[in-house]
Design an enzyme around this catalytic site. Structure first.
Site, PDB file in Angstrom:
ATOM      1  N   TYR A 112       0.818  -1.217   0.000  1.00  0.00           N
ATOM      2  CA  TYR A 112       0.000   0.000   0.000  1.00  0.00           C
ATOM      3  C   TYR A 112       0.851   1.267   0.000  1.00  0.00           C
ATOM      4  O   TYR A 112       0.350   2.350  -0.258  1.00  0.00           O
ATOM      5  CB  TYR A 112      -0.954   0.026   1.214  1.00  0.00           C
ATOM      6  CG  TYR A 112      -1.955  -1.112   1.230  1.00  0.00           C
ATOM      7  CD1 TYR A 112      -2.173  -1.907   0.111  1.00  0.00           C
ATOM      8  CD2 TYR A 112      -2.690  -1.392   2.369  1.00  0.00           C
ATOM      9  CE1 TYR A 112      -3.076  -2.953   0.138  1.00  0.00           C
ATOM     10  CE2 TYR A 112      -3.607  -2.437   2.400  1.00  0.00           C
ATOM     11  CZ  TYR A 112      -3.788  -3.212   1.272  1.00  0.00           C
ATOM     12  OH  TYR A 112      -4.689  -4.245   1.299  1.00  0.00           O
ATOM     13  N   LYS A 160       4.112 -15.411   2.385  1.00  0.00           N
ATOM     14  CA  LYS A 160       4.021 -16.172   1.134  1.00  0.00           C
ATOM     15  C   LYS A 160       5.469 -16.464   0.716  1.00  0.00           C
ATOM     16  O   LYS A 160       5.925 -16.075  -0.360  1.00  0.00           O
ATOM     17  CB  LYS A 160       3.251 -15.318   0.097  1.00  0.00           C
ATOM     18  CG  LYS A 160       2.866 -16.035  -1.172  1.00  0.00           C
ATOM     19  CD  LYS A 160       1.752 -17.051  -0.976  1.00  0.00           C
ATOM     20  CE  LYS A 160       1.500 -17.790  -2.289  1.00  0.00           C
ATOM     21  NZ  LYS A 160       0.668 -18.985  -2.138  1.00  0.00           N
ATOM     22  N   ASP A 180      -2.318 -18.366   2.111  1.00  0.00           N
ATOM     23  CA  ASP A 180      -3.493 -19.057   1.556  1.00  0.00           C
ATOM     24  C   ASP A 180      -3.989 -20.125   2.535  1.00  0.00           C
ATOM     25  O   ASP A 180      -5.189 -20.290   2.754  1.00  0.00           O
ATOM     26  CB  ASP A 180      -3.208 -19.633   0.160  1.00  0.00           C
ATOM     27  CG  ASP A 180      -1.793 -20.172   0.013  1.00  0.00           C
ATOM     28  OD1 ASP A 180      -0.994 -20.041   0.962  1.00  0.00           O
ATOM     29  OD2 ASP A 180      -1.473 -20.743  -1.045  1.00  0.00           O
ATOM     30  N   ASP A 219      -4.740  -6.909   6.176  1.00  0.00           N
ATOM     31  CA  ASP A 219      -5.983  -6.215   5.821  1.00  0.00           C
ATOM     32  C   ASP A 219      -7.067  -7.257   5.531  1.00  0.00           C
ATOM     33  O   ASP A 219      -8.187  -7.202   6.062  1.00  0.00           O
ATOM     34  CB  ASP A 219      -5.700  -5.351   4.576  1.00  0.00           C
ATOM     35  CG  ASP A 219      -6.845  -4.428   4.230  1.00  0.00           C
ATOM     36  OD1 ASP A 219      -7.803  -4.356   5.010  1.00  0.00           O
ATOM     37  OD2 ASP A 219      -6.790  -3.791   3.157  1.00  0.00           O
ATOM     38  N   ASP A 249     -10.204  -8.815   8.369  1.00  0.00           N
ATOM     39  CA  ASP A 249     -11.642  -8.760   8.046  1.00  0.00           C
ATOM     40  C   ASP A 249     -12.255 -10.160   8.092  1.00  0.00           C
ATOM     41  O   ASP A 249     -13.360 -10.346   8.592  1.00  0.00           O
ATOM     42  CB  ASP A 249     -11.864  -8.159   6.647  1.00  0.00           C
ATOM     43  CG  ASP A 249     -12.106  -6.663   6.737  1.00  0.00           C
ATOM     44  OD1 ASP A 249     -11.786  -6.083   7.794  1.00  0.00           O
ATOM     45  OD2 ASP A 249     -12.606  -6.071   5.760  1.00  0.00           O
TER      46      ASP A 249
END
Ligand code: NAD
Length: 365
Positions: A146, A195, A227, A251, A255
């Site tokens: 970001y 990852k 994942d 992020d 959620d």
């Protein structure tokens, strides 16, 4: 102890839920012999109305001089409020981004805890909900994808967009230290999510996290690919304690983790810097659709105040007193309107925001 707290009530339901959090904090401080002083400051839409900007330098100064910031929520109805006709840098949310930067808040903590009283709201299989879970997602907030360089260029007759994901060792080290410190105050287990089978930034993340772990032999460190983590949160959430991860993964996973609890009005959060300072706020927004009606659930903000006692002031006993009072109130069957889907609720147990705050404050022991 003397607690100096800057208070940003904000917009929408913000003032209603912060008033209830203060009520519970006051009851706790009175019981445990602490002195508490609040300095109320404006941020968001109310600051735009008063000063023409969503955050003033004076508000930042007051927050910096305080031990912690307790916040409600900011913003209005994004389709009808005049605040959203302003240019983006003058809108309410710009205040939030600016204060996070000014206070160097690089670690975002979002616990996802399933109250046994609310397990009917949990969208997971009943045998999974039955086991319960108590995890905390720690997301790096100021680096990664970001904040990396980005561009969109035309190359060979078509548009090509590029975003870059960069982490410095120092950025990984400081949040890893935070994760291990927080794990020491919880169940002493860190699962670092990355990852590393594909990304260089993740391989560096793994290396630095392992180096930091050496100083915390009492805390277990495991690694998990992102994942797999997304699957495990749905399949077996009780295995998690602290989940440490970079900005974008955090992020998404935070959620997901909050949704498996099933109730938006229950979820607190904290954003911390390198010191004990933190900004504490509910995970939900300003809910303009229910503002001023005394029906908002104040529990997320009350639990944010408990996180403040735990992480900024190291007052674990007092934080637990608030958590226990919330649990007792739920056990006795009291529900705000957002929780009415969780079992049968008799008329006398239905509460508004103020009554819920009163009930929790009365149960502080
Ligand atoms: P929201 O979280 O405010 O509301 C989503 C839904 O959940 C609404 O139906 C609302 O009534 C309900 N809800 C939220 N909190 C509740 C509570 N405590 N009790 C009962 N019901 C509750 O999200 P939104 O509608 O997308 O956003 C509204 C405004 O909030 C926007 O301006 C947005 O930018 C802002 N926002 C602010 C923050 C923040 O201050 N950190 C975070 C998210 C959104």
């Amino acid at each position: 102890m003397k607690l100096n707290i800057a208070c940003i009530s904000g917009d929408g339901i913000g003032p209603e839920i912060v008033a209830e959090a203060k009520k519970v904090l006051n009851a706790t401080c009175e019981k445990y012999g602490h002195e508490i002083e609040y300095t109320d400051v404006l941020m968001g839409g109310c600051s735009i109305d008063a000063y023409g900007v969503p955050l003033t330098d004076e508000t930042i100064d007051i927050c910096k001089k305080s031990d912690a910031v307790l916040m409600g929520s900011i913003g209005g109805d994004t389709t009808t409020s005049p605040w959203y006709k302003l240019e983006p840098s003058l809108r309410p949310e710009a205040g939030l981004l600016k204060i996070r930067k000014a206070l160097n808040l690089f670690a975002n903590l979002r616990p996802a805890f399933l109250y046994s009283e609310l397990k009917e709201a949990c969208p997971l299989k009943s045998e999974t909900a039955e086991k319960g879970f108590d995890m905390l997602i720690m997301r790096e907030l100021t680096g990664g994808l970001y904040f990396g360089d980005r561009s969109t260029k035309e190359i060979d007759g078509e548009l090509v967009a590029k975003d870059s994901l960069e982490y410095k060792e120092s950025e990984i080290r400081r949040i890893a230290i935070k994760a291990f410190e927080v794990a020491r105050q919880r169940n002493k287990k860190v699962i670092s999510v990355d990852k590393a089978n594909v990304l260089d930034s993740s391989r560096l993340w793994r290396k630095v996290t392992e180096e930091v772990a050496v100083a915390y032999p009492d805390v277990t460190l495991e690694h998990m690919l992102v994942d797999n983590c997304a699957m495990q949160i749905v399949k077996n959430p009780s295995q998690f304690d602290v989940v440490l991860t970079e900005n974008m993964f955090g992020d998404i996973l935070s959620d997901e983790a909050s949704m498996v609890t099933g109730s938006i009005g229950m979820l607190p959060s904290a954003s911390l810097n390198e010191t004990s300072f933190g900004l504490y706020e509910p995970s939900h927004g300003s809910a303009p659709d229910i503002a001023g009606k005394d029906i908002a659930n104040p529990i997320a903000t009350i639990l944010s105040a408990a996180m403040m006692l735990k992480y900024t002031f190291k007052l674990d006993k007092e934080a637990k007193a608030i958590e226990d009072a919330v649990q007792k109130t739920l056990q006795e069957g009291y529900r705000t309107s957002d929780l009415l889907g969780c079992g049968d609720v008799s008329e006398d147990k239905k509460c508004g925001c103020k009554r819920m705050g009163d009930l929790i404050a009365e149960r502080i022991i």
